[in-house]
Each structure stands twice: as C-alpha cells, then as structure tokens.
Enzyme design. Sequence first.
Site, PDB file in Angstrom:
ATOM      1  N   GLY A 107       0.396  -0.736   0.190  1.00 34.68           N
ATOM      2  CA  GLY A 107       0.094  -0.056   0.162  1.00 34.68           C
ATOM      3  C   GLY A 107       1.085   1.792  -0.175  1.00 34.68           C
ATOM      4  O   GLY A 107       2.073   1.427  -0.211  1.00 34.68           O
ATOM      5  N   GLY A 151       6.130   4.540  -8.593  1.00 32.40           N
ATOM      6  CA  GLY A 151       7.336   2.604  -9.042  1.00 32.40           C
ATOM      7  C   GLY A 151       5.613   1.980  -8.370  1.00 32.40           C
ATOM      8  O   GLY A 151       6.087   0.763 -10.003  1.00 32.40           O
ATOM      9  N   HIS A 152       5.468   2.045  -7.854  1.00 36.81           N
ATOM     10  CA  HIS A 152       4.065   0.774  -7.651  1.00 36.81           C
ATOM     11  C   HIS A 152       2.848   0.819  -8.846  1.00 36.81           C
ATOM     12  O   HIS A 152       2.670   0.368  -9.724  1.00 36.81           O
ATOM     13  CB  HIS A 152       3.003   0.420  -6.024  1.00 36.81           C
ATOM     14  CG  HIS A 152       3.188   0.522  -5.679  1.00 36.81           C
ATOM     15  ND1 HIS A 152       3.667   1.789  -4.649  1.00 36.81           N
ATOM     16  CD2 HIS A 152       4.440  -0.627  -4.841  1.00 36.81           C
ATOM     17  CE1 HIS A 152       4.389   1.486  -3.723  1.00 36.81           C
ATOM     18  NE2 HIS A 152       4.958  -0.370  -3.509  1.00 36.81           N
ATOM     19  N   LYS A 200      13.893  -1.848  -7.506  1.00 40.83           N
ATOM     20  CA  LYS A 200      14.346  -1.437  -5.938  1.00 40.83           C
ATOM     21  C   LYS A 200      14.542  -1.963  -4.912  1.00 40.83           C
ATOM     22  O   LYS A 200      15.852  -2.070  -4.247  1.00 40.83           O
ATOM     23  CB  LYS A 200      13.578  -0.558  -6.212  1.00 40.83           C
ATOM     24  CG  LYS A 200      14.055   0.747  -4.617  1.00 40.83           C
ATOM     25  CD  LYS A 200      13.304   1.772  -4.114  1.00 40.83           C
ATOM     26  CE  LYS A 200      12.161   1.330  -3.754  1.00 40.83           C
ATOM     27  NZ  LYS A 200      12.171   0.635  -2.497  1.00 40.83           N
ATOM     28  N   VAL A 249      12.169   3.113 -10.441  1.00 41.99           N
ATOM     29  CA  VAL A 249      11.126   4.502 -10.939  1.00 41.99           C
ATOM     30  C   VAL A 249      11.446   5.646  -9.923  1.00 41.99           C
ATOM     31  O   VAL A 249      11.501   5.347  -8.285  1.00 41.99           O
ATOM     32  CB  VAL A 249       9.617   4.141 -10.820  1.00 41.99           C
ATOM     33  CG1 VAL A 249       9.230   6.292 -11.189  1.00 41.99           C
ATOM     34  CG2 VAL A 249       8.962   3.796 -11.845  1.00 41.99           C
ATOM     35  N   ARG A 288       8.404   4.816   1.987  1.00 42.12           N
ATOM     36  CA  ARG A 288       9.441   5.327   3.167  1.00 42.12           C
ATOM     37  C   ARG A 288       9.939   6.911   2.772  1.00 42.12           C
ATOM     38  O   ARG A 288      10.310   7.316   4.353  1.00 42.12           O
ATOM     39  CB  ARG A 288      10.286   3.741   3.755  1.00 42.12           C
ATOM     40  CG  ARG A 288       9.528   3.365   4.619  1.00 42.12           C
ATOM     41  CD  ARG A 288      10.941   2.248   4.833  1.00 42.12           C
ATOM     42  NE  ARG A 288      11.022   1.338   5.783  1.00 42.12           N
ATOM     43  CZ  ARG A 288      10.264   0.819   5.444  1.00 42.12           C
ATOM     44  NH1 ARG A 288      10.474   0.015   4.273  1.00 42.12           N
ATOM     45  NH2 ARG A 288       9.256  -0.981   6.251  1.00 42.12           N
TER      46      ARG A 288
END
Length: 283
Positions: free
Chosen positions: A31, A36-37, A149, A176, A187
């Site tokens: 979540g 990037g997601h 990553k 990304v 984070r």
Amino acid sequence: MYVVKTIAEVRAHVAAWRKQGKTVGLVTTMGYLHEGHQSLIKKSVEENNRTVVTIFVNPMQFGPTEDLESYPRDLEKDLKLCEETGARLVFAPDPEEMYEEGFVSYVDMNGLTNHLCGLSRPIHFRGVCTVVNKFFNIVQPDRAYFGQKDAQQLAVIKRMVKDLNMNVEVIGCPIVREEDGLAMSSRNTYMDEKEHKAALILSRSLLLGKKIINDGEKDPKKVTEKMIELINSEPMAEIDYVEIVNNETMEAVDKIQGEILCAIAVKINNKVRLIDNFIMNVR
C-alpha cells in the site's frame, strides 16, 4: 474495479475470468502506492487481460524494532490509483484473513537471504517468501510483477518460484525515481525537506560507482571504497551496507564481471532506512 477482503472472493473472481480464457497478472504491494507501484500495475495491464493488486502491510516481514505500526497507509488513495491505472481487482485483506489463529507454516530460504538486507533484517525474507507464496496460491496468476529497487527480494522470489516449480512468470521492472534522482519509496514520506536532500547521497553514490566501473575498474573493493567515502561525507547518512554481488546468487564477487548488482542500504538521520541499486552486465 472490485475491492475484496476475503480469499474466497478473490478465487471466485479469478475462476470466472479463467472460464472466459482471460490471463491474470498480479502486483503485490504494502500500500501507500506511488508511481513505482503504478508502473508495475501498468505493465501488468499491458500484458494481461486482468490485473489483481494486493494491498497488505505484512506483519511477518517486520522485525520487533521496525516500523509496522507507523508504516504509512492510505487505502482510499491507493484504490483510486489502482482504478485509474486499470486494475480489475484489489485484494486488501486483514491480517487475520492471511494468517488464521494457529498459523505455523512458513516458506524459508538459505543462501540468497544470508546477504545484504538479510544480515540486518534476519526474519524479513521469511515473511516475504511466505506472503508472496500465499498470494501466488490464492490468485494463481500467469505473471507477477516486482520492482528492481528491491533487487534482492526479486532474486529471492525468482529462486523460490524455480525451486518450488511454481507456474508463474516473475517479471522485474525498472526503478522509478523522483525528479531529483531519489528512488521512489513509501518510506520517503517519513523524511522532511533536509532529510530528503541528504538522501540524494544514495543515487549520487550509485552514479559514482557506475562511472568508476564504466571507466574500467574491475576491483569491487576499490569501487565500494569510493562510494562509502562519498556517502560518509553526508552527516545524516549512516551506512548499513555497500556491496557489489552476483545478481543471481547475491554472493560477493572478487572481480567485476558478468551481471553484477551494486546495492546499498543507508539510514538517514537514524530514522529512515533506504535502499537503492544498479545492475550492470560487465564483459
């Protein structure tokens, strides 16, 4: 787009799609989604008829001193991003749905998990392997998408799939970055402006390492020494590791050749642990 909280609902939707001959892609997340997601979801939507996104902050992969309770969450925002990007189903279970009372079965791994993040986070990959295995069993996807990553995680999942003869194709997708070069991470929201600026030392050190290798250096120690020197010039930065390893086995290399992973983990202001890396094929 469907939003479900139970395993039975996921299986019912996927079974219906299978009857229609549809292919299924899977993106597993904790979540607080970012670009990037979103890039992983886009890739899945492009390559599959249906895409499932999981949103689950997995308690099993957090150590006792880590940030499980404070890990950022915003389900409403996440669902909007998933729908806009073309996901057809979001599975957002409660911990009790994933780990029933009396849960005692785990997926563990040796070797690949003994290096890099596995040294300072000893239970982390058992949690990752267990939850990803469960999601693969629940969704039965044709393809699953993970970001580079988390390069060690990607290698671990690929090995798990190979070792356990899982019928899923694991696809790694590029990192990304924000405009200033910082790798996108949930984070990053923990940092204020000064800490964010200090965190740019990660991408700067990787650029330095890449340049040194491109200039012909084959000794990994000489490369990492220069990178460590640069990171240590930032007062807020505290190094967890700076390593050059074989990209498949995660073991340290004596000479820079073949496909190598240069990976770093750095704490910023003793508060936020960030990871970043690059992969190179050196002939």
